[in-house]
Design a protein around this motif. Sequence first.
Motif, mmCIF file in Angstrom:
data_model
loop_
_atom_site.group_PDB
_atom_site.id
_atom_site.type_symbol
_atom_site.label_atom_id
_atom_site.label_comp_id
_atom_site.label_asym_id
_atom_site.label_seq_id
_atom_site.Cartn_x
_atom_site.Cartn_y
_atom_site.Cartn_z
ATOM 1 N N ARG A 165 -31.928 -18.150 10.692
ATOM 2 C CA ARG A 165 -31.764 -16.735 10.301
ATOM 3 C C ARG A 165 -32.315 -15.828 11.399
ATOM 4 N NH1 ARG A 165 -32.643 -18.850 4.906
ATOM 5 N NH2 ARG A 165 -34.892 -18.869 5.232
ATOM 6 N N ALA B 136 -22.855 -18.441 1.105
ATOM 7 C CA ALA B 136 -23.868 -17.410 1.403
ATOM 8 C C ALA B 136 -25.094 -17.412 0.483
ATOM 9 C CB ALA B 136 -23.211 -16.034 1.352
ATOM 10 N N LEU C 128 -19.751 -14.966 1.652
ATOM 11 C CA LEU C 128 -18.799 -15.632 0.756
ATOM 12 C C LEU C 128 -19.452 -16.800 0.005
ATOM 13 C CD1 LEU C 128 -15.150 -16.372 1.443
ATOM 14 C CD2 LEU C 128 -16.578 -18.308 0.824
ATOM 15 N N PHE D 172 -18.684 -19.167 -3.953
ATOM 16 C CA PHE D 172 -17.828 -19.197 -5.147
ATOM 17 C C PHE D 172 -18.588 -18.979 -6.453
ATOM 18 C CE2 PHE D 172 -17.423 -24.171 -5.906
ATOM 19 C CZ PHE D 172 -18.806 -24.265 -6.057
ATOM 20 N N ASN E 2 -24.904 -17.098 -7.952
ATOM 21 C CA ASN E 2 -25.570 -17.233 -6.650
ATOM 22 C C ASN E 2 -25.367 -15.988 -5.799
ATOM 23 O OD1 ASN E 2 -26.225 -19.706 -7.585
ATOM 24 N ND2 ASN E 2 -25.243 -20.879 -5.972
ATOM 25 N N SER F 78 -15.472 -16.347 -3.824
ATOM 26 C CA SER F 78 -14.257 -17.149 -3.608
ATOM 27 C C SER F 78 -14.635 -18.568 -3.234
ATOM 28 C CB SER F 78 -13.446 -16.534 -2.460
ATOM 29 O OG SER F 78 -12.430 -17.427 -2.054
ATOM 30 N N ASP G 245 -22.995 -22.928 6.359
ATOM 31 C CA ASP G 245 -24.163 -23.652 5.821
ATOM 32 C C ASP G 245 -23.810 -24.268 4.460
ATOM 33 O OD1 ASP G 245 -26.798 -24.568 5.479
ATOM 34 O OD2 ASP G 245 -27.352 -22.753 4.382
ATOM 35 N N PRO H 283 -23.375 -26.978 1.166
ATOM 36 C CA PRO H 283 -24.232 -27.946 0.451
ATOM 37 C C PRO H 283 -23.818 -29.362 0.833
ATOM 38 C CG PRO H 283 -22.504 -27.157 -0.996
ATOM 39 C CD PRO H 283 -22.321 -26.426 0.305
ATOM 40 N N VAL I 187 -16.374 -30.563 -0.609
ATOM 41 C CA VAL I 187 -17.364 -30.439 0.470
ATOM 42 C C VAL I 187 -18.095 -31.772 0.507
ATOM 43 C CG1 VAL I 187 -19.459 -29.230 1.217
ATOM 44 C CG2 VAL I 187 -17.649 -27.958 0.027
HETATM 45 C C1 LIG Z 1 -27.129 -24.816 0.142
HETATM 46 S S1 LIG Z 1 -26.516 -23.336 -0.559
HETATM 47 C C2 LIG Z 1 -26.323 -22.391 0.877
HETATM 48 C C3 LIG Z 1 -27.574 -21.611 1.192
HETATM 49 C C4 LIG Z 1 -27.305 -20.304 1.836
HETATM 50 N N1 LIG Z 1 -26.752 -20.457 3.167
HETATM 51 C C5 LIG Z 1 -28.544 -19.431 1.872
HETATM 52 O O1 LIG Z 1 -29.035 -19.146 2.977
HETATM 53 O O2 LIG Z 1 -29.021 -19.045 0.808
HETATM 54 C C6 LIG Z 1 -24.888 -23.807 -0.989
HETATM 55 C C7 LIG Z 1 -24.024 -22.705 -1.634
HETATM 56 O O3 LIG Z 1 -22.667 -23.142 -1.526
HETATM 57 C C8 LIG Z 1 -21.943 -22.651 -2.642
HETATM 58 N N2 LIG Z 1 -20.718 -23.474 -2.726
HETATM 59 C C9 LIG Z 1 -20.609 -24.794 -2.989
HETATM 60 N N3 LIG Z 1 -19.317 -25.185 -2.923
HETATM 61 C C10 LIG Z 1 -18.585 -24.093 -2.614
HETATM 62 C C11 LIG Z 1 -17.205 -23.857 -2.403
HETATM 63 N N4 LIG Z 1 -16.298 -24.829 -2.512
HETATM 64 N N5 LIG Z 1 -16.821 -22.612 -2.084
HETATM 65 C C12 LIG Z 1 -17.718 -21.606 -1.972
HETATM 66 N N6 LIG Z 1 -19.043 -21.761 -2.170
HETATM 67 C C13 LIG Z 1 -19.478 -22.988 -2.486
HETATM 68 C C14 LIG Z 1 -22.903 -22.773 -3.796
HETATM 69 O O4 LIG Z 1 -22.558 -21.867 -4.815
HETATM 70 C C15 LIG Z 1 -24.252 -22.444 -3.115
HETATM 71 O O5 LIG Z 1 -24.567 -21.090 -3.303
#
Ligand SMILES: C[S@@+](CC[C@H](N)C(=O)[O-])C[C@H]1O[C@@H](n2cnc3c(N)ncnc32)[C@H](O)[C@@H]1O
Length: 336
Positions: free
Chosen positions: A140, A157, A177, A179, A183, A205, A244, A246, A256
Amino acid sequence: MPSLDQALRAALDARRPLLDELHAQGTDCYRLFHGSQEGVPGLTIDRYGPQLLIQSFHQPLDVALLPRLSAQIDASLGTPLLMVYNDRSQGHSRIDRAAHQPEPAALAELVGHEWGLNYRVRGRHAGQDPLLFLDLRNARGWVKQHAAGKSVLNLFAYTCGVGLCASAGGASEVWNLDFAAGNLAVGKENAALNPQLPAMRFIQSDYFSAIRQLADLPIAHRRGHRLPSYERLEQRQFDLVFLDPPAWAKSAFGTVDLLRDYQSLLKPALLTTAEGGVLVCSNNLAKVDMGEWRDQVMRCASKLGRPVRDCQPIFPAADFPSRDGHAPLKTLILHL
Ligand SMILES: C[S@@+](CC[C@H](N)C(=O)[O-])C[C@H]1O[C@@H](n2cnc3c(N)ncnc32)[C@H](O)[C@@H]1O
């Protein structure tokens, strides 16, 4: 093995120079004890602003120890913190909410700080994670330093910490972005806690439907399965893209899977990064080796005709020590 008291004392002593640096840069969210590397596997102790978050992942901690641990930390930091203990040693790292009842003040809506920005702190909420991911702090910080004048796309995000840093660093435009509405709501709350920053865009999305439209690629669907409706986006590129994901997540639009298929995530993100732009990408799976993953990333970019001109790693700071130099979170800055 050293006693917990001794191990914690050593961890606090080792962090003194880092904590001075962090406090001076407007950061009061950091890891105080990283048990897997500091003598007590399965135990982590984090500071989130006014809150002290103790978490056990392998077996519950004797709650009779908590007041002493908390007092030891308060004395070392010279400030009293509000303690929350979350035992997450049961299935799927779920918090056992009955294991310990924190003081009501510790569960209030609190605010922590990182790189001079404000973040919502919640020791307990509907999910299991403690919101801000502390090992991503250096990434960051890199974004904050390098975002001036750039259009920024923050993918997966959640807390929108990357977006906030881009905005604070002078980005011309920031899209976040994710979904999950819940969150993204945390990200919006964090934006509201920093009213001095220019407004950002929030897009709820699925990653695959959004990024493939931005990259001008068709949206894949399984034969015989209708896709859910999705937000329409025009093809476009960004100067700085932050990816970034999961470790694993499945949706109607794709899976993913950081172990078996990083390419499906990476390819459209590369195409959405402008010529001469930067893609920052991460992989948080401990069992993925940095060297192998970097080679895979470089090969994927070359095959796509978007070769990487320069590639630098970003490592977590010293509050996430790693005896073998292989921290679970790996981050690469790709200059395209
Ligand atoms: C590990 S967190 C990311 C942390 C984030 N970069 C932060 O700094 O807070 C993973 C995020 O990916 C989102 N996510 C998982 N699969 C997704 C998808 N197919 N499309 C969009 N978001 C997704 C989840 O809702 C979660 O908020």
